[in-house]
Design a protein around this motif. Sequence first.
Motif, PDB file in Angstrom:
ATOM      1  N   ILE A 105       0.852  -1.187   0.000  1.00 33.84           N
ATOM      2  CA  ILE A 105       0.000   0.000   0.000  1.00 33.84           C
ATOM      3  C   ILE A 105       0.889   1.239   0.000  1.00 33.84           C
ATOM      4  N   LEU A 106       0.473   2.224  -0.772  1.00 30.70           N
ATOM      5  CA  LEU A 106       1.222   3.466  -0.916  1.00 30.70           C
ATOM      6  C   LEU A 106       0.355   4.629  -0.449  1.00 30.70           C
ATOM      7  N   PHE A 107       0.893   5.463   0.440  1.00 34.41           N
ATOM      8  CA  PHE A 107       0.226   6.665   0.912  1.00 34.41           C
ATOM      9  C   PHE A 107       0.925   7.866   0.279  1.00 34.41           C
ATOM     10  N   SER A 108       0.159   8.682  -0.423  1.00 34.45           N
ATOM     11  CA  SER A 108       0.770   9.825  -1.106  1.00 34.45           C
ATOM     12  C   SER A 108       1.138  10.938  -0.147  1.00 34.45           C
ATOM     13  N   GLY A 109       0.475  11.018   1.040  1.00 36.96           N
ATOM     14  CA  GLY A 109       0.627  12.233   1.833  1.00 36.96           C
ATOM     15  C   GLY A 109       0.197  13.402   0.973  1.00 36.96           C
ATOM     16  N   ASP A 110       0.898  14.521   1.068  1.00 36.17           N
ATOM     17  CA  ASP A 110       0.639  15.663   0.195  1.00 36.17           C
ATOM     18  C   ASP A 110       1.663  15.654  -0.930  1.00 36.17           C
ATOM     19  N   ILE A 111       1.170  15.710  -2.164  1.00 39.63           N
ATOM     20  CA  ILE A 111       2.051  15.636  -3.331  1.00 39.63           C
ATOM     21  C   ILE A 111       2.456  17.046  -3.755  1.00 39.63           C
ATOM     22  N   GLY A 112       3.753  17.264  -3.913  1.00 36.61           N
ATOM     23  CA  GLY A 112       4.257  18.566  -4.335  1.00 36.61           C
ATOM     24  C   GLY A 112       4.123  18.772  -5.830  1.00 36.61           C
ATOM     25  N   ARG A 113       4.660  19.899  -6.291  1.00 38.03           N
ATOM     26  CA  ARG A 113       4.512  20.310  -7.685  1.00 38.03           C
ATOM     27  C   ARG A 113       5.783  20.028  -8.459  1.00 38.03           C
ATOM     28  N   PRO A 114       5.656  19.621  -9.712  1.00 41.48           N
ATOM     29  CA  PRO A 114       6.864  19.281 -10.476  1.00 41.48           C
ATOM     30  C   PRO A 114       7.755  20.479 -10.784  1.00 41.48           C
ATOM     31  N   HIS A 115       7.182  21.698 -10.739  1.00 39.06           N
ATOM     32  CA  HIS A 115       7.968  22.885 -11.092  1.00 39.06           C
ATOM     33  C   HIS A 115       7.982  23.904  -9.959  1.00 39.06           C
ATOM     34  N   ASP A 116       7.953  23.436  -8.721  1.00 36.91           N
ATOM     35  CA  ASP A 116       8.046  24.336  -7.575  1.00 36.91           C
ATOM     36  C   ASP A 116       9.367  25.111  -7.653  1.00 36.91           C
ATOM     37  N   PRO A 117       9.344  26.425  -7.373  1.00 38.45           N
ATOM     38  CA  PRO A 117      10.579  27.205  -7.517  1.00 38.45           C
ATOM     39  C   PRO A 117      11.646  26.880  -6.479  1.00 38.45           C
ATOM     40  N   VAL A 118      11.264  26.285  -5.359  1.00 42.25           N
ATOM     41  CA  VAL A 118      12.209  26.035  -4.266  1.00 42.25           C
ATOM     42  C   VAL A 118      12.550  24.556  -4.131  1.00 42.25           C
ATOM     43  N   LEU A 119      11.557  23.673  -4.225  1.00 45.61           N
ATOM     44  CA  LEU A 119      11.748  22.251  -3.941  1.00 45.61           C
ATOM     45  C   LEU A 119      11.939  21.431  -5.214  1.00 45.61           C
ATOM     46  N   LYS A 120      12.719  20.378  -5.087  1.00 43.57           N
ATOM     47  CA  LYS A 120      12.857  19.435  -6.186  1.00 43.57           C
ATOM     48  C   LYS A 120      11.534  18.690  -6.399  1.00 43.57           C
ATOM     49  N   PRO A 121      11.298  18.158  -7.604  1.00 39.40           N
ATOM     50  CA  PRO A 121      10.003  17.536  -7.907  1.00 39.40           C
ATOM     51  C   PRO A 121       9.789  16.230  -7.149  1.00 39.40           C
ATOM     52  N   PRO A 122       8.530  15.798  -7.054  1.00 37.36           N
ATOM     53  CA  PRO A 122       8.236  14.517  -6.396  1.00 37.36           C
ATOM     54  C   PRO A 122       8.950  13.354  -7.085  1.00 37.36           C
ATOM     55  N   ALA A 123       9.349  12.376  -6.286  1.00 38.85           N
ATOM     56  CA  ALA A 123      10.008  11.183  -6.831  1.00 38.85           C
ATOM     57  C   ALA A 123       9.007  10.342  -7.613  1.00 38.85           C
ATOM     58  N   SER A 124       9.496   9.682  -8.643  1.00 37.46           N
ATOM     59  CA  SER A 124       8.675   8.699  -9.358  1.00 37.46           C
ATOM     60  C   SER A 124       8.528   7.459  -8.479  1.00 37.46           C
ATOM     61  N   MET A 125       7.355   6.852  -8.507  1.00 37.89           N
ATOM     62  CA  MET A 125       7.091   5.664  -7.697  1.00 37.89           C
ATOM     63  C   MET A 125       6.648   4.513  -8.598  1.00 37.89           C
ATOM     64  N   ARG A 126       6.911   3.285  -8.135  1.00 35.15           N
ATOM     65  CA  ARG A 126       6.524   2.111  -8.933  1.00 35.15           C
ATOM     66  C   ARG A 126       5.080   1.707  -8.684  1.00 35.15           C
ATOM     67  N   GLY A 127       4.419   2.355  -7.721  1.00 37.53           N
ATOM     68  CA  GLY A 127       3.035   2.035  -7.419  1.00 37.53           C
ATOM     69  C   GLY A 127       2.925   0.995  -6.319  1.00 37.53           C
ATOM     70  N   ALA A 128       1.721   0.463  -6.133  1.00 29.88           N
ATOM     71  CA  ALA A 128       1.457  -0.520  -5.082  1.00 29.88           C
ATOM     72  C   ALA A 128       0.110  -1.164  -5.362  1.00 29.88           C
ATOM     73  N   ASP A 129      -0.219  -2.228  -4.604  1.00 33.94           N
ATOM     74  CA  ASP A 129      -1.506  -2.893  -4.770  1.00 33.94           C
ATOM     75  C   ASP A 129      -2.662  -1.968  -4.401  1.00 33.94           C
ATOM     76  N   TYR A 130      -2.432  -1.114  -3.409  1.00 32.18           N
ATOM     77  CA  TYR A 130      -3.450  -0.171  -2.970  1.00 32.18           C
ATOM     78  C   TYR A 130      -2.810   1.207  -2.827  1.00 32.18           C
ATOM     79  N   LEU A 131      -3.613   2.244  -3.091  1.00 31.08           N
ATOM     80  CA  LEU A 131      -3.112   3.618  -3.054  1.00 31.08           C
ATOM     81  C   LEU A 131      -4.082   4.492  -2.275  1.00 31.08           C
ATOM     82  N   VAL A 132      -3.553   5.270  -1.327  1.00 32.09           N
ATOM     83  CA  VAL A 132      -4.325   6.299  -0.624  1.00 32.09           C
ATOM     84  C   VAL A 132      -3.808   7.636  -1.131  1.00 32.09           C
TER      85      VAL A 132
END
Length: 452
Positions: free
Chosen positions: A177-204
Amino acid sequence: MRLHFLGATGTVTGSKYLIEHGGRRLLVDCGLFQGYKELRLRNWSPLPVEPRSIDAVVLTHAHIDHSGYLPLLARMGFRGKVLCSPATFDLCRILLPDSGFLQEEEAEYANRHKVTRHQPALPLYTREDAVRCLELFSPLAAGHGVEALPGLHLELAHSGHMVGSSFVRLQGDKRSILFSGDIGRPHDPVLKPPASMRGADYLVLESTYGNRPHPQHRSFEQLAAVIQRTAARGGVVVIPAFAVGRAQALLYGIHRLKAAGAIPDIPVYLNSPMAANAMEVYLKHRDELRLSAQECREVAGAAHIVGSPEESERLNGRRGPMIIIAASGMATGGRVVHHLKAFAPHQRNAIVLAGYQAGGTRGATIASGARSVRIHGQEVPIRAEVAQLDDLSAHADAGEILQWLRGFSIVPRRTFITHGEPDAADAMRQHIERELGWEVHMPYYLESVDLA
């Protein structure tokens, strides 16, 4: 494996998800409910599960709607480990004691000014409670997994929402199971983009902006226009901002605008010692940022730090032009509410809302165009200009979330949509069903699901 939804259903706050596996219990996130009174009252109700029976907690990140219930959980008997990224631990050491202090301060203010029906008003928990719960933290080294429970492997990956924010992936013998939490933006001016994930059987999956895209224009340009107009009127720009995340992005934007000559060189006050301390955490974990060390130092020096409550109070007696950035981001508490009382009634001033405003918060009331907002038992008129900069949000919009989901190599058997107002969550459900063809479910509060 069984999943219980103890928060963030039909709302963007109170994130709590309980996993039962092999006779053990794991809580993913432990946040406070905010916004509508009906939601806030849940913070005072008994938790649907005995705190002593929880074996461990995993945090996706440090924001109070994901971590702020921890001091109370510990006070009620939880003694397990709190697992998180090192940066999340560093930020929780700032945010949680401050949360306890603010609750004590607000209870004291309500009692002193007799603006409460409770005799006396009490804090949900104290600063001392928060400091004690920090002893339970066990941060994970970057890039390393751990057995969160026997037979349940935990991995964290950078989610791009704030420094330390993480996707949480749990792998059991038969399912994941994968929990996204809060997903950031790919082009945020300060933070690097979210990591790519391989997924899971269940997703929240979160859905804060599931019903609308972020504007295509550059919000720093919109911010510049508001500052220019307000400065020309001799007014004050008040910006409610989360002390961690948006405060740093705003300082970066204002620094860039001043350097480019796009706004006048007027005083900038950061009325949040916590935000100043958070900047030190950003510098410590600069590997998650797009900024160089020099840029970080320049941003850190872009504002005068307001230290004492007395200095904060003196700001309310000043005239503009000036810019005040103060917590909290949805104006639910903190020093910004005093600035709103002082500056919202005057047309020469401006209020800039930089990010999502949850239903039932003062920020949402102001954003709706209301003529007044209730602060400390009084109706404060809103005559100041109000501007909302959705593009400065730290949450991915629906299109950005779909782009992230398309990178999965494992398609979830079922996706649970949470952390969104009902219309946003349902819009996100429809996007995923129509564009990806996945099975989607919108859980209700306290729903329990067998992940068979």
